[in-house]
Design a protein around this motif. Sequence first.
Motif, mmCIF file in Angstrom:
data_model
loop_
_atom_site.group_PDB
_atom_site.id
_atom_site.type_symbol
_atom_site.label_atom_id
_atom_site.label_comp_id
_atom_site.label_asym_id
_atom_site.label_seq_id
_atom_site.Cartn_x
_atom_site.Cartn_y
_atom_site.Cartn_z
ATOM 1 N N ILE A 26 -3.541 14.632 26.934
ATOM 2 C CA ILE A 26 -3.460 13.995 28.449
ATOM 3 C C ILE A 26 -2.653 12.607 28.448
ATOM 4 C CG2 ILE A 26 -5.901 14.916 29.235
ATOM 5 C CD1 ILE A 26 -7.161 12.264 28.523
ATOM 6 N N ALA A 27 -2.539 12.185 27.261
ATOM 7 C CA ALA A 27 -1.636 11.054 27.095
ATOM 8 C C ALA A 27 -0.218 11.293 27.447
ATOM 9 C CB ALA A 27 -1.798 10.309 25.880
ATOM 10 N N ASP A 28 0.209 12.614 26.862
ATOM 11 C CA ASP A 28 1.559 13.157 27.101
ATOM 12 C C ASP A 28 1.540 13.533 28.883
ATOM 13 O OD1 ASP A 28 3.076 13.679 24.477
ATOM 14 O OD2 ASP A 28 0.848 14.499 24.128
ATOM 15 N N MET A 29 0.712 14.010 29.421
ATOM 16 C CA MET A 29 0.840 14.385 30.539
ATOM 17 C C MET A 29 1.007 13.033 31.549
ATOM 18 S SD MET A 29 -2.360 16.796 30.784
ATOM 19 C CE MET A 29 -2.851 18.143 29.560
ATOM 20 N N ALA A 30 0.166 12.239 31.071
ATOM 21 C CA ALA A 30 0.197 10.818 32.036
ATOM 22 C C ALA A 30 1.815 10.276 31.786
ATOM 23 C CB ALA A 30 -0.898 9.869 31.406
ATOM 24 N N ILE A 31 2.501 10.389 30.565
ATOM 25 C CA ILE A 31 3.498 9.570 30.539
ATOM 26 C C ILE A 31 4.697 10.267 30.909
ATOM 27 C CG2 ILE A 31 5.170 8.753 28.627
ATOM 28 C CD1 ILE A 31 2.768 8.421 26.936
ATOM 29 N N TRP A 32 4.533 11.687 31.010
ATOM 30 C CA TRP A 32 5.774 12.482 31.197
ATOM 31 C C TRP A 32 6.603 12.228 32.647
ATOM 32 C CZ3 TRP A 32 7.144 16.325 34.719
ATOM 33 C CH2 TRP A 32 8.209 17.061 34.317
ATOM 34 N N GLY A 33 5.628 12.334 33.538
ATOM 35 C CA GLY A 33 6.049 11.988 34.922
ATOM 36 C C GLY A 33 6.731 10.826 35.146
ATOM 37 N N TRP A 34 6.633 9.897 34.629
ATOM 38 C CA TRP A 34 7.283 8.625 34.865
ATOM 39 C C TRP A 34 8.509 8.611 33.912
ATOM 40 C CZ3 TRP A 34 6.785 5.101 38.425
ATOM 41 C CH2 TRP A 34 5.531 5.215 39.004
ATOM 42 N N ALA A 35 8.487 8.965 32.584
ATOM 43 C CA ALA A 35 9.493 9.157 31.987
ATOM 44 C C ALA A 35 10.577 10.246 32.139
ATOM 45 C CB ALA A 35 9.045 9.404 30.223
ATOM 46 N N SER A 36 10.101 11.062 32.698
ATOM 47 C CA SER A 36 11.285 12.149 33.385
ATOM 48 C C SER A 36 12.219 11.413 34.374
ATOM 49 C CB SER A 36 10.557 13.400 34.118
ATOM 50 O OG SER A 36 9.812 12.968 35.011
ATOM 51 N N LEU A 37 11.630 10.451 34.899
ATOM 52 C CA LEU A 37 12.679 9.936 35.984
ATOM 53 C C LEU A 37 13.375 8.848 35.397
ATOM 54 C CD1 LEU A 37 10.052 9.500 39.041
ATOM 55 C CD2 LEU A 37 11.850 11.408 38.485
ATOM 56 N N TRP A 38 13.940 8.768 33.985
ATOM 57 C CA TRP A 38 14.468 7.714 33.625
ATOM 58 C C TRP A 38 15.873 7.427 34.137
ATOM 59 C CZ3 TRP A 38 19.187 9.240 31.238
ATOM 60 C CH2 TRP A 38 19.433 10.469 31.152
ATOM 61 N N GLU A 39 16.562 8.240 34.627
ATOM 62 C CA GLU A 39 17.734 8.083 35.260
ATOM 63 C C GLU A 39 17.800 7.221 36.433
ATOM 64 O OE1 GLU A 39 20.780 11.704 34.422
ATOM 65 O OE2 GLU A 39 18.629 12.285 35.412
ATOM 66 N N GLY A 40 16.828 7.304 37.311
ATOM 67 C CA GLY A 40 16.492 6.498 38.519
ATOM 68 C C GLY A 40 16.229 5.167 38.267
ATOM 69 N N GLN A 41 15.674 5.033 36.825
ATOM 70 C CA GLN A 41 15.333 3.503 36.271
ATOM 71 C C GLN A 41 16.475 2.906 35.750
ATOM 72 O OE1 GLN A 41 12.134 5.028 33.924
ATOM 73 N NE2 GLN A 41 10.914 6.023 35.660
ATOM 74 N N GLU A 42 17.510 3.551 35.858
ATOM 75 C CA GLU A 42 18.877 3.114 34.844
ATOM 76 C C GLU A 42 18.489 3.001 33.564
ATOM 77 O OE1 GLU A 42 20.254 -0.312 37.120
ATOM 78 O OE2 GLU A 42 20.718 0.800 38.821
ATOM 79 N N GLN A 43 18.189 4.038 32.902
ATOM 80 C CA GLN A 43 18.041 3.875 31.558
ATOM 81 C C GLN A 43 18.937 4.903 30.985
ATOM 82 O OE1 GLN A 43 15.719 1.689 29.900
ATOM 83 N NE2 GLN A 43 15.413 0.949 32.044
ATOM 84 N N THR A 44 18.945 4.989 29.578
ATOM 85 C CA THR A 44 19.621 5.904 28.494
ATOM 86 C C THR A 44 18.821 6.566 27.930
ATOM 87 O OG1 THR A 44 21.398 6.132 27.499
ATOM 88 C CG2 THR A 44 20.439 4.017 27.115
ATOM 89 N N LEU A 45 19.227 7.699 27.199
ATOM 90 C CA LEU A 45 18.570 8.541 26.224
ATOM 91 C C LEU A 45 19.523 8.709 25.044
ATOM 92 C CD1 LEU A 45 16.979 11.481 27.934
ATOM 93 C CD2 LEU A 45 15.713 9.203 27.300
ATOM 94 N N ASP A 46 20.420 7.954 25.275
ATOM 95 C CA ASP A 46 21.646 7.966 24.149
ATOM 96 C C ASP A 46 21.027 7.690 22.708
ATOM 97 O OD1 ASP A 46 23.349 9.226 25.990
ATOM 98 O OD2 ASP A 46 24.647 7.494 26.222
ATOM 99 N N ASP A 47 20.167 6.559 22.912
ATOM 100 C CA ASP A 47 19.819 5.993 21.623
ATOM 101 C C ASP A 47 18.451 6.145 21.487
ATOM 102 O OD1 ASP A 47 18.825 4.473 23.762
ATOM 103 O OD2 ASP A 47 19.161 2.550 22.699
ATOM 104 N N LYS A 48 17.786 7.249 22.081
ATOM 105 C CA LYS A 48 16.369 7.660 21.917
ATOM 106 C C LYS A 48 16.157 9.206 21.794
ATOM 107 C CE LYS A 48 15.231 3.945 25.218
ATOM 108 N NZ LYS A 48 16.695 3.666 25.500
ATOM 109 N N PRO A 49 16.686 9.774 20.743
ATOM 110 C CA PRO A 49 17.015 11.276 20.580
ATOM 111 C C PRO A 49 15.373 11.739 20.516
ATOM 112 C CG PRO A 49 16.935 9.960 18.420
ATOM 113 C CD PRO A 49 17.182 8.938 19.758
ATOM 114 N N HIS A 50 14.390 11.230 20.129
ATOM 115 C CA HIS A 50 12.821 11.707 20.058
ATOM 116 C C HIS A 50 12.444 11.802 21.410
ATOM 117 C CE1 HIS A 50 13.792 10.915 15.778
ATOM 118 N NE2 HIS A 50 14.090 9.613 16.078
ATOM 119 N N MET A 51 12.564 10.879 22.181
ATOM 120 C CA MET A 51 12.114 10.783 23.488
ATOM 121 C C MET A 51 12.822 12.145 24.290
ATOM 122 S SD MET A 51 12.174 7.775 26.314
ATOM 123 C CE MET A 51 12.125 8.222 28.345
#
Length: 235
Positions: free
Chosen positions: A168-193
């Motif tokens: 359930i922790a993954d379920m809780a985090i995923w929705g927010w994390a899936s919107l990383w672009e709208g938060q002006e974030q990058t995944l270039d340095d976060k390969p595991h995420m």
Amino acid sequence: MTDPIDLYYWPTPNGWKISIALEEMELPYNLHLIDIGAGDQFAPEFLKIAPNNRMPAIVDPDGPGGTPVSVFESGAILQYLARKTGKFYGTTERDRIAVEEWLMWQMGGLGPMAGQAHHFIKYAPAMDPPNDLPYAKGRYRTETGRLYGVLDRQLAKHPYVAGDFYSIADMAIWGWASLWEGQEQTLDDKPHMARWLETLGNRPGVQRGRAVASEKRANLQSDRKAQDLLFKSKA
């Protein structure tokens, strides 16, 4: 057959937590849309279930002792459903400690910080009058990025946030994390995420839960009435 759970919901990251959980746990549910842009969350009948005028909330007709129970706050709902079904909470006490740590991390950290990043980056500048606040945008953008760094380092050690099991922790985090672009974030340095986001996004239960009432997602940047209700209400 288990009686359906009543889900009070709107398609937001917090709402997705519960629609995903219900789909993953294969629990039947009746959907009740709470249009937060129209003020449904302030209706007296909803406040009886969710006194903080926030969705999601549930009513389980088969609660403890076989009597109905209502539950508000997304984290509390996830814990309740995981206990009810015996699913997605791990199998040992150490597992449950880890799940609860990362669930609290989402509720107290990522959710509020990413939510504020969305607000100040996307919505506040579009309000009437505009509130384009560089300090606020930078503050929440930076803190959200820091939290994603924490997440990436955890996922470098484990396939899922609490260990080698989906929870359930993954379920809780995923929705927010899936919107990383709208938060002006990058995944270039976060390969595991990035790997984790893709893994969860490919799960049928996540896809079904994310799709619930997806057509109702509105553009708050142009909806003045919704802005007033969501960002200016004192209720």
